[in-house]
Design a protein around this motif. Structure first.
Motif, PDB file in Angstrom:
ATOM      1  N   ALA A  30       0.836  -1.195   0.000  1.00 19.04           N
ATOM      2  CA  ALA A  30       0.000   0.000   0.000  1.00 19.04           C
ATOM      3  C   ALA A  30       0.876   1.253   0.000  1.00 19.04           C
ATOM      4  O   ALA A  30       2.092   1.191   0.191  1.00 19.04           O
ATOM      5  CB  ALA A  30      -0.929  -0.008   1.208  1.00 19.04           C
ATOM      6  N   ASP A  31       0.231   2.403  -0.185  1.00 16.83           N
ATOM      7  CA  ASP A  31       0.940   3.683  -0.160  1.00 16.83           C
ATOM      8  C   ASP A  31       1.429   3.953   1.260  1.00 16.83           C
ATOM      9  O   ASP A  31       0.620   4.059   2.189  1.00 16.83           O
ATOM     10  CB  ASP A  31      -0.006   4.790  -0.616  1.00 16.83           C
ATOM     11  CG  ASP A  31       0.707   6.135  -0.777  1.00 16.83           C
ATOM     12  OD1 ASP A  31       1.884   6.245  -0.372  1.00 16.83           O
ATOM     13  OD2 ASP A  31       0.079   7.063  -1.305  1.00 16.83           O
ATOM     14  N   PRO A  32       2.748   4.071   1.477  1.00 18.71           N
ATOM     15  CA  PRO A  32       3.258   4.275   2.842  1.00 18.71           C
ATOM     16  C   PRO A  32       2.844   5.607   3.443  1.00 18.71           C
ATOM     17  O   PRO A  32       2.920   5.778   4.665  1.00 18.71           O
ATOM     18  CB  PRO A  32       4.781   4.182   2.661  1.00 18.71           C
ATOM     19  CG  PRO A  32       5.030   4.509   1.225  1.00 18.71           C
ATOM     20  CD  PRO A  32       3.845   3.987   0.479  1.00 18.71           C
ATOM     21  N   VAL A  33       2.395   6.555   2.604  1.00 20.07           N
ATOM     22  CA  VAL A  33       1.981   7.858   3.131  1.00 20.07           C
ATOM     23  C   VAL A  33       0.829   7.698   4.122  1.00 20.07           C
ATOM     24  O   VAL A  33       0.711   8.447   5.091  1.00 20.07           O
ATOM     25  CB  VAL A  33       1.574   8.797   1.972  1.00 20.07           C
ATOM     26  CG1 VAL A  33       0.985  10.097   2.504  1.00 20.07           C
ATOM     27  CG2 VAL A  33       2.778   9.091   1.087  1.00 20.07           C
ATOM     28  N   GLY A  34      -0.017   6.690   3.896  1.00 22.40           N
ATOM     29  CA  GLY A  34      -1.166   6.499   4.773  1.00 22.40           C
ATOM     30  C   GLY A  34      -0.910   5.615   5.968  1.00 22.40           C
ATOM     31  O   GLY A  34      -1.838   5.358   6.750  1.00 22.40           O
ATOM     32  N   ASP A  35       0.321   5.132   6.153  1.00 21.92           N
ATOM     33  CA  ASP A  35       0.597   4.171   7.223  1.00 21.92           C
ATOM     34  C   ASP A  35       0.267   4.719   8.614  1.00 21.92           C
ATOM     35  O   ASP A  35      -0.350   4.027   9.436  1.00 21.92           O
ATOM     36  CB  ASP A  35       2.068   3.746   7.188  1.00 21.92           C
ATOM     37  CG  ASP A  35       2.370   2.815   6.023  1.00 21.92           C
ATOM     38  OD1 ASP A  35       1.412   2.372   5.359  1.00 21.92           O
ATOM     39  OD2 ASP A  35       3.558   2.537   5.768  1.00 21.92           O
ATOM     40  N   ALA A  36       0.685   5.953   8.892  1.00 22.72           N
ATOM     41  CA  ALA A  36       0.480   6.508  10.239  1.00 22.72           C
ATOM     42  C   ALA A  36      -1.004   6.646  10.550  1.00 22.72           C
ATOM     43  O   ALA A  36      -1.460   6.296  11.647  1.00 22.72           O
ATOM     44  CB  ALA A  36       1.179   7.862  10.360  1.00 22.72           C
ATOM     45  N   GLY A  37      -1.779   7.143   9.585  1.00 22.64           N
ATOM     46  CA  GLY A  37      -3.215   7.296   9.817  1.00 22.64           C
ATOM     47  C   GLY A  37      -3.914   5.966  10.004  1.00 22.64           C
ATOM     48  O   GLY A  37      -4.802   5.840  10.861  1.00 22.64           O
ATOM     49  N   VAL A  38      -3.518   4.966   9.221  1.00 17.13           N
ATOM     50  CA  VAL A  38      -4.123   3.640   9.352  1.00 17.13           C
ATOM     51  C   VAL A  38      -3.795   3.037  10.710  1.00 17.13           C
ATOM     52  O   VAL A  38      -4.655   2.435  11.362  1.00 17.13           O
ATOM     53  CB  VAL A  38      -3.649   2.716   8.215  1.00 17.13           C
ATOM     54  CG1 VAL A  38      -4.067   1.279   8.474  1.00 17.13           C
ATOM     55  CG2 VAL A  38      -4.218   3.183   6.885  1.00 17.13           C
ATOM     56  N   ARG A  39      -2.566   3.204  11.151  1.00 20.58           N
ATOM     57  CA  ARG A  39      -2.195   2.644  12.453  1.00 20.58           C
ATOM     58  C   ARG A  39      -2.987   3.306  13.583  1.00 20.58           C
ATOM     59  O   ARG A  39      -3.426   2.631  14.517  1.00 20.58           O
ATOM     60  CB  ARG A  39      -0.693   2.789  12.696  1.00 20.58           C
ATOM     61  CG  ARG A  39      -0.261   2.219  14.053  1.00 20.58           C
ATOM     62  CD  ARG A  39       1.230   2.087  14.172  1.00 20.58           C
ATOM     63  NE  ARG A  39       1.607   1.617  15.491  1.00 20.58           N
ATOM     64  CZ  ARG A  39       1.571   0.348  15.892  1.00 20.58           C
ATOM     65  NH1 ARG A  39       1.158  -0.594  15.062  1.00 20.58           N
ATOM     66  NH2 ARG A  39       1.949   0.004  17.113  1.00 20.58           N
TER      67      ARG A  39
END
Length: 241
Positions: free
Chosen positions: A155-164
């Motif tokens: 997936a796009d790593p830009v969204g990792d923090a929000g998903v976590r």
């Protein structure tokens, strides 16, 4: 998914082993100090979980490359030529973050109808646009000495923090719901969080990419790959009264 629920009568002190979650409990812990919290009721433990399916932005690819010869020097020389061909093919596919491991050699014992020799090998990896999966399989997979490994949808790593953050919230709410249900079942109404231990992360679902033959014309379709899924689990302790 099996839920882990435990009830224990707890009079005294509970050791806080991990940092508090989402501002539920604020504890100042001096360096080297041991922090303890008091529960003068019943200690409840619950396991919460959450997951989110995400959109595949790219594919993590990996392949092995090897060459064989009667001597190590010749095997390494042949490996270099094969690597040059693979590098050119992957560059044509627009592979990003191209990486090559250091080569290794080992001596192969003689086998029936196969003389002893040396094998040189290395690993190549990078990131590929999903729509180019078919070309990877047919063009790169067909090159001499190439062994394709499973591709990894990413997936796009830009969204990792929000998903976590979202997974943390959902997993804790799951554990809190179980804690409230259990407290109600044993006749208690007040619930206070004591400790939260978090575990989880991205777990890709790989697909083995193989070279297709002429009798199987349908292409490898990236849309058929499993989507990346982020998962998170946590253990929560509550003091119920």
């Amino acid at each position: 998914m099996t839920r882990l629920l435990q009830v224990r009568r707890f009079w005294g002190l509970a050791l806080l082993l991990s940092s508090p979650l989402l501002g539920l409990l604020t504890v100042v812990k001096p360096a080297g100090a041991q922090v303890q919290v008091l529960c003068d009721g019943t200690l409840l433990e619950a396991q919460g979980s959450a997951e989110r399916k995400r959109t595949t932005q790219r594919l993590g690819i990996s392949l092995g490359l090897e060459a064989e010869a009667a001597s190590a020097d010749v095997a390494l020389e042949d490996l270099q030529r094969r690597l040059a061909a693979v590098r050119t093919a992957l560059q044509d596919l627009g592979v990003k973050d191209f990486r090559v491991s250091s080569p290794s050699t080992w001596q192969r014992s003689a086998e029936p109808k196969r003389p002893a020799g040396f094998t040189a090998q290395l690993q190549v990896s990078g990131d590929l646009a999903p729509e180019r999966l078919q070309r990877l399989v047919r063009e790169v997979g067909a090159l001499p000495g190439v062994r394709l490994s499973p591709v990894r949808p990413q997936a796009d790593p830009v969204g990792d923090a929000g998903v976590r953050r979202e997974l943390l919230r959902l997993a804790y709410q799951d554990a809190l719901r179980q804690g409230r249900e259990l407290a109600e079942a044993i006749g208690l109404s007040q619930l206070r969080p004591l400790q939260v231990t978090v575990d989880g992360g991205y777990r890709p679902m790989p697909m083995l990419a193989k070279a297709a033959d002429a009798a199987a014309p349908p292409p490898f379709d990236p849309a058929e790959l499993p989507s990346p899924i982020d998962r998170l689990q946590l253990q929560a302790q509550f003091c119920a009264r």
